[in-house]
Motif scaffolding. Structure first.
Motif, short mmCIF file in Angstrom:
data_model
loop_
_atom_site.label_atom_id
_atom_site.label_comp_id
_atom_site.label_asym_id
_atom_site.label_seq_id
_atom_site.Cartn_x
_atom_site.Cartn_y
_atom_site.Cartn_z
N ARG A 37 12.70 94.38 -30.29
CA ARG A 37 11.81 94.59 -29.14
C ARG A 37 10.47 93.89 -29.35
N ILE A 38 9.96 93.95 -30.57
CA ILE A 38 8.68 93.29 -30.87
C ILE A 38 8.82 91.78 -30.68
N VAL A 39 9.86 91.20 -31.24
CA VAL A 39 10.07 89.74 -31.13
C VAL A 39 10.27 89.35 -29.67
N GLU A 40 11.07 90.09 -28.94
CA GLU A 40 11.29 89.76 -27.53
C GLU A 40 9.99 89.88 -26.74
N ASN A 45 5.40 87.17 -24.14
CA ASN A 45 3.96 86.90 -24.11
C ASN A 45 3.69 85.41 -24.25
N ILE A 46 4.41 84.76 -25.13
CA ILE A 46 4.25 83.32 -25.33
C ILE A 46 4.61 82.55 -24.06
N ALA A 47 5.66 83.01 -23.38
CA ALA A 47 6.10 82.34 -22.15
C ALA A 47 5.00 82.32 -21.10
N GLY A 48 4.10 83.28 -21.15
CA GLY A 48 3.00 83.33 -20.20
C GLY A 48 1.67 82.86 -20.78
N ASP A 49 1.71 82.25 -21.95
CA ASP A 49 0.49 81.83 -22.63
C ASP A 49 0.32 80.32 -22.52
N PRO A 50 -0.55 79.85 -21.64
CA PRO A 50 -0.71 78.40 -21.45
C PRO A 50 -1.21 77.67 -22.69
N ARG A 51 -1.75 78.40 -23.65
CA ARG A 51 -2.24 77.75 -24.88
C ARG A 51 -1.11 77.20 -25.73
N PHE A 56 7.29 75.56 -26.99
CA PHE A 56 8.58 76.23 -26.93
C PHE A 56 9.48 75.69 -25.83
N ALA A 57 9.04 74.63 -25.16
CA ALA A 57 9.76 74.10 -24.00
C ALA A 57 11.19 73.67 -24.35
N GLU A 106 -1.80 86.47 -31.92
CA GLU A 106 -2.31 87.35 -30.86
C GLU A 106 -1.16 87.87 -30.00
N ASN A 107 -0.21 87.00 -29.68
CA ASN A 107 0.95 87.40 -28.88
C ASN A 107 1.80 88.41 -29.65
N LEU A 108 1.93 88.22 -30.95
CA LEU A 108 2.67 89.17 -31.78
C LEU A 108 1.95 90.52 -31.80
N GLN A 109 0.64 90.50 -31.99
CA GLN A 109 -0.11 91.75 -32.01
C GLN A 109 0.01 92.49 -30.68
N ASP A 110 -0.08 91.76 -29.58
CA ASP A 110 0.07 92.39 -28.26
C ASP A 110 1.45 93.03 -28.11
#
Length: 139
Positions: A37-40, A45-51, A56-57, A106-110
């Motif tokens: 669940r954490i990884v997913e 989160n990464i999918a929505g992170d423009p940075r 990952f494309a 940051e995405n992992l922490q979130d």
């Protein structure tokens, strides 16, 4: 007599090297289902992170998810085996920056926050993953 003493010393040394298995972090993360669940969550989160989403494309996300679950499981002391490539090999040619790495963290922490992982457990996992920073930046 010397041979018996030598065998005894070698046996004691072997026992001393077998540290008890500590899966406390693995349990604090919710075991394999919790890690999944954490990884997913992190990947969403990464999918929505423009940075960093551009990195990952062209990635097989299902395979990435599976390898990250294995890796986090191993790092957390769980009963898993990591079957993926080395960090250096899997990040070769990506030229990731410290900012890219920090965004992923940051995405992992979130994702861990969203799963209710206690901050001490989050910090323990991050401390175990931190040495990989040098293996992925600038490759």
């Amino acid at each position: 007599m010397r041979m018996l003493l030598l065998l005894l010393v070698l046996n004691l040394a072997a026992c001393a090297q077998r540290a008890p298995h500590d899966d406390g972090l693995y349990q604090a993360l919710g075991g394999r289902p919790g890690i999944t669940r954490i990884v997913e969550g992190m990947l969403l989160n990464i999918a929505g992170d423009p940075r960093i989403v551009r990195h990952f494309a062209a990635v097989d996300i299902v395979r990435l998810r599976d390898k990250l679950v294995e890796q986090f499981c191993v790092e957390a002391g769980g009963p898993c085996t990591y079957s993926g490539a080395s960090m250096e090999e899997s990040h070769k040619g990506q030229q990731l920056t410290p900012s890219d790495f920090n965004a992923l963290v940051e995405n992992l922490q979130d994702a861990m926050d969203a799963q209710g992982v206690p901050v001490p457990a989050q910090n323990r996992l991050l401390a175990r993953l931190a040495p990989m920073r040098g293996q992925v930046i600038g490759r």
